[in-house]
Scaffold this active site. Structure first.
Site, mmCIF file in Angstrom:
data_model
loop_
_atom_site.group_PDB
_atom_site.id
_atom_site.type_symbol
_atom_site.label_atom_id
_atom_site.label_comp_id
_atom_site.label_asym_id
_atom_site.label_seq_id
_atom_site.Cartn_x
_atom_site.Cartn_y
_atom_site.Cartn_z
ATOM 1 N N ASP A 68 -1.285 -4.361 -11.583
ATOM 2 C CA ASP A 68 -0.501 -4.672 -10.450
ATOM 3 C C ASP A 68 0.634 -5.851 -10.912
ATOM 4 O O ASP A 68 1.350 -6.152 -9.811
ATOM 5 C CB ASP A 68 -1.536 -5.402 -9.246
ATOM 6 C CG ASP A 68 -2.530 -6.145 -9.947
ATOM 7 O OD1 ASP A 68 -2.360 -6.567 -11.014
ATOM 8 O OD2 ASP A 68 -3.313 -6.531 -9.207
ATOM 9 N N HIS A 105 -12.261 -10.596 -9.784
ATOM 10 C CA HIS A 105 -12.343 -11.740 -8.856
ATOM 11 C C HIS A 105 -14.068 -12.116 -8.460
ATOM 12 O O HIS A 105 -14.252 -13.044 -7.735
ATOM 13 C CB HIS A 105 -11.786 -11.312 -7.524
ATOM 14 C CG HIS A 105 -10.385 -11.143 -7.457
ATOM 15 N ND1 HIS A 105 -9.462 -12.434 -7.965
ATOM 16 C CD2 HIS A 105 -9.533 -10.384 -7.260
ATOM 17 C CE1 HIS A 105 -8.365 -12.068 -7.998
ATOM 18 N NE2 HIS A 105 -8.266 -10.770 -7.430
ATOM 19 N N HIS A 146 -3.278 -10.970 -10.526
ATOM 20 C CA HIS A 146 -3.994 -11.966 -9.963
ATOM 21 C C HIS A 146 -4.733 -12.923 -11.094
ATOM 22 O O HIS A 146 -5.174 -12.175 -11.991
ATOM 23 C CB HIS A 146 -4.931 -11.380 -8.658
ATOM 24 C CG HIS A 146 -4.295 -10.782 -7.875
ATOM 25 N ND1 HIS A 146 -4.137 -9.338 -7.704
ATOM 26 C CD2 HIS A 146 -3.655 -10.979 -6.621
ATOM 27 C CE1 HIS A 146 -3.416 -8.720 -6.674
ATOM 28 N NE2 HIS A 146 -3.183 -9.901 -6.232
ATOM 29 N N ASP A 170 -4.135 -8.623 -15.369
ATOM 30 C CA ASP A 170 -3.726 -8.184 -13.941
ATOM 31 C C ASP A 170 -3.044 -9.288 -13.253
ATOM 32 O O ASP A 170 -2.978 -10.426 -13.682
ATOM 33 C CB ASP A 170 -5.314 -8.358 -13.157
ATOM 34 C CG ASP A 170 -5.198 -7.901 -11.783
ATOM 35 O OD1 ASP A 170 -5.906 -6.860 -11.414
ATOM 36 O OD2 ASP A 170 -4.972 -8.607 -10.906
HETATM 37 C C1 X5A Z 1 -8.372 -6.684 -8.219
HETATM 38 C C2 X5A Z 1 -7.282 -7.269 -7.465
HETATM 39 C C3 X5A Z 1 -6.374 -8.279 -5.327
HETATM 40 C C4 X5A Z 1 -6.904 -8.755 -4.226
HETATM 41 C C5 X5A Z 1 -5.743 -9.107 -3.191
HETATM 42 C C6 X5A Z 1 -6.337 -9.550 -1.806
HETATM 43 N N1 X5A Z 1 -7.406 -7.839 -6.128
HETATM 44 N N2 X5A Z 1 -5.273 -9.596 -0.837
HETATM 45 O O1 X5A Z 1 -6.110 -6.781 -7.834
HETATM 46 ZN ZN ZN Z 2 -4.741 -7.882 -9.167
#
Ligand code: X5A
Ligand code: ZN
Length: 649
Positions: free
Chosen positions: A281, A149, A190, A188
């Site tokens: 995740d 991110h 996200h 991932d």
């Molecule tokens: C690297 C990762 C997740 C951030 C979530 C914030 N970040 N709510 O999995």
């Molecule tokens: Zn993530």
């Protein structure tokens, strides 16, 4: 000789040289007072312990972390960002760390954060360099903080430096390594927004990310992860996003994306090396992801990539917050790298219908750049889809979202693994008393939107999902159907606003103007349910993270709304239907509805919040409600909705 050979092989290193990097120093990055947080040191400890006790690390070359040099970090990040991360540990920042972190999105900082960030970035460089040189065949860097991110000048989403992007630039810049084309696979759950931006115009790097997107409602909650984001200039076509429309995606969905997008493109791109942003995740059991990839699934995804770049693959840990899930997933991946087991097994499940829709959209968008994507997928293939699950079984999608919201700082963060348990305990203890009290009180819940269609409303009671809905409802605790249904007309204005919803996707949803006007007319379907059920409906309509240990709307609220006409619910003030409006009595039972408040009306009028016609699916649901409810003919219903959607507020 033979016997000796076999015996020694089982205790010695694999024929494949596989690197594994772990370093306890990366555990020094944690929340300032060690408050619970999903991205905590135990994540990498759990993985490392698992790989040791399974005898995996003994078969690998174990490496320790190295801090990245600034010049490599500066190939991705701006000087001010690097200065900030470097200095964050110093004494003079002691009083400022928390303030700095609170101005960033989902970031905490402590005195150990700088070192860990430098080690994480340096570690991915280190293993990537060794794999590029051929000293290792492949490697896994168990690093934290994660990276994908992190953008040019911004730490966010638990990420400080973009480890994978930094290592990618390192490989490309060290010309003698002979690495000219790199495929980054970001699995991932996200979107890898930081990595995408780093290589947006760069055709040497093919960035592929598959992530939960939900039309921009899932973290990082914007349009960057949309499939229309394909790169620019010379980089056009070298950025591929596969945005899930919903949670619950599992092995079958990921494998379909591999088979029909990633693998064909990888063949055509022919990378010199592959870097995986290997967050776990999306694993089944993850409290933030809400997806269902199994260790077998991860093994397959990785196995399929090993046919490229002569097997030169580096995995770098990103997210993943269920310690058991991430350990088992990492173990499955290591077994593949070591080639100890041929991956066996199968997924009995089919992909979701939405998965095929997304795959087709991505192929359509990118076929001009990748000829392998040009063919239409055979109908026979895409007709193999999972039936929509009818009932939500206990803790699932909605809870994962709740946890996500909790962690964004709405309520005190709960510890990672015990989240589900804590919530269940909460739900079962404190809440029982108000539930039994309110289960004896009846109200009319007056509906004006999709809930007018009975099967759709029943999703809020029994749980489930009907045609057009992209999200399961958890239902109410008390699953008894409404005792009575009746229709009435009220002098209120129906209108449609907002651009998209989690339940219906793109398109506006219905609102009722909280104030009445003589010339306005709205058709409403009234369901006689208990006040307890009304609370569960309020909770679901507002997609709230509220824990329900006490009611959102109790007997005092009922008295208050009868007197004042409407009441704003603080606990769900972020929801779109947080305003309960009293519409009078029907046979001694109060009529209640839920809609936006007057300040929202002002925002709709000024254009700050968009007015928006309903999507086709959503409008059809309303029409079905009105027609099956015996209120209007189909023609009348269509024009009623159309008028509400077009007449200015
Ligand atoms: C690297 C990762 C997740 C951030 C979530 C914030 N970040 N709510 O999995
Ligand atoms: Zn993530």
């Amino acid at each position: 000789m033979e016997a000796v050979e076999t015996a020694s092989r089982s205790t010695s290193r694999s024929l494949r040289r596989v690197g594994i990097l772990y370093d306890e120093r990366m555990c020094r990055h944690h929340t300032p007072d060690d408050e619970p947080h999903p991205e905590n040191p135990n994540r990498i400890r759990a993985i490392w312990n698992k790989l040791q006790s399974a005898g995996i690390s003994q078969r690998c070359e174990v490496l320790s972390a190295k801090e990245a040099e600034d010049k490599y970090i500066l190939s991705v990040h701006g000087k001010s960002h690097v200065d900030l991360i470097r200095n964050i540990s110093s004494q003079q920042y002691n009083s400022r760390r928390n303030r700095i972190a609170s101005n960033l999105n989902s970031i905490y900082l402590n005195e150990g954060s700088s070192e860990a960030a430098y080690l994480a970035a340096g570690s991915v460089i280190e293993v990537a360099k060794r794999v590029a040189k051929g000293e290792l065949d492949s490697a896994f860097a168990i690093v934290r903080p994660p990276g994908h991110h992190a953008e040019h000048d911004e730490a966010m989403g638990f990420c400080l430096y973009n480890n994978v992007a930094i290592a990618t630039n390192f490989l490309l810049n060290e010309k003698e390594l002979g690495i000219n084309k790199i495929l980054i696979v970001d699995w991932d759950v996200h979107h890898g927004n930081g990595t995408q931006k780093t290589f947006w115009k760069d055709p040497r790097v093919l960035f592929f990310s598959v992530h939960r997107h939900e039309f921009g409602n899932f973290y990082p909650s914007n349009d960057d992860g949309d499939y229309t984001m394909i790169g620019e200039g010379p980089g056009a076509g070298y950025n591929i996003n596969v945005p899930w429309e919903n949670g619950r995606c599992g092995d079958a969905d990921y494998l379909a994306v591999w088979d029909h997008i990633l693998i064909p493109v990888a063949k055509q791109f022919n990378p010199d090396m592959i870097l995986i942003s290997a967050g776990f995740d999306a694993a089944v059991g993850d409290p933030l992801g809400g997806c269902r990839v199994t260790p077998y699934g991860y093994a397959m995804l990785l196995r399929k990539l090993m046919d490229f770049a002569r097997g030169k693959i580096v995995l770098a840990l990103e997210g993943g917050y269920n310690l058991t899930s991430i350990s088992n997933s990492a173990l499955a991946c290591m077994e593949v790298l070591l080639d100890e087991k041929t991956v066996t097994g199968s997924t009995e499940a089919y992909p979701f219908e939405s998965t095929w829709r997304v795959i087709r959209a991505v192929r359509q968008e990118l076929k001009a750049f990748w000829s392998v994507l040009a063919d239409e997928l055979p109908t026979k293939l895409i007709s193999q889809k999972a039936p929509i699950p009818k009932i939500l079984i206990s803790s699932c999608d909605s809870e994962a979202e709740d946890v996500e919201e909790l962690l964004q700082g709405v309520i005190r963060p709960l510890s990672t693994l015990r989240v589900d348990e804590d919530r269940r305990v909460l739900a079962e203890s404190a809440s029982v008393s108000w539930r039994s009290d309110l289960s004896n009180i009846d109200i009319w819940y007056a509906t004006f939107g999709s809930n007018m269609w009975k099967p759709r409303f029943l999703c809020y009671i029994e749980g489930g999902q009907v045609d057009g809905m992209q999200k399961l409802c958890s239902g109410s605790m008390d699953k008894r159907p409404p005792k009575e249904i009746l229709w009435k007309i009220f002098p209120h204005r129906l209108f449609f606003g907002r651009e998209s919803t989690r339940t219906w996707g793109l398109g506006g949803v219905a609102f009722l103007h909280p104030e009445s006007k003589n010339k306005d007319i709205v058709h409403m379907c009234l369901y006689r349910i208990t006040l307890e059920q009304f609370n569960d409906v309020l909770h679901q309509e507002n997609i709230s993270s509220y824990d329900m240990s006490s009611p959102l709307f109790d007997l005092t609220s009922l008295d208050c709304v009868k007197e004042k006409g409407s009441i704003n619910l603080e606990a769900v003030k972020k929801g779109w239907y947080h305003n309960v409006v009293y519409l009078g009595m029907e046979r001694d039972i109060p009529i209640l509805t839920m809609t936006c408040d007057l300040s929202d009306i002002e925002n709709f009028k000024s254009g700050k919040v968009p007015l928006h016609a309903p999507s086709e699916d959503y409008a059809n649901t309303l029409v079905k409600g009105l027609v099956e409810g015996g209120q209007l003919s189909e023609e009348e219903a269509v024009s009623y909705i159309k008028e509400a959607a077009t007449k200015p507020l």
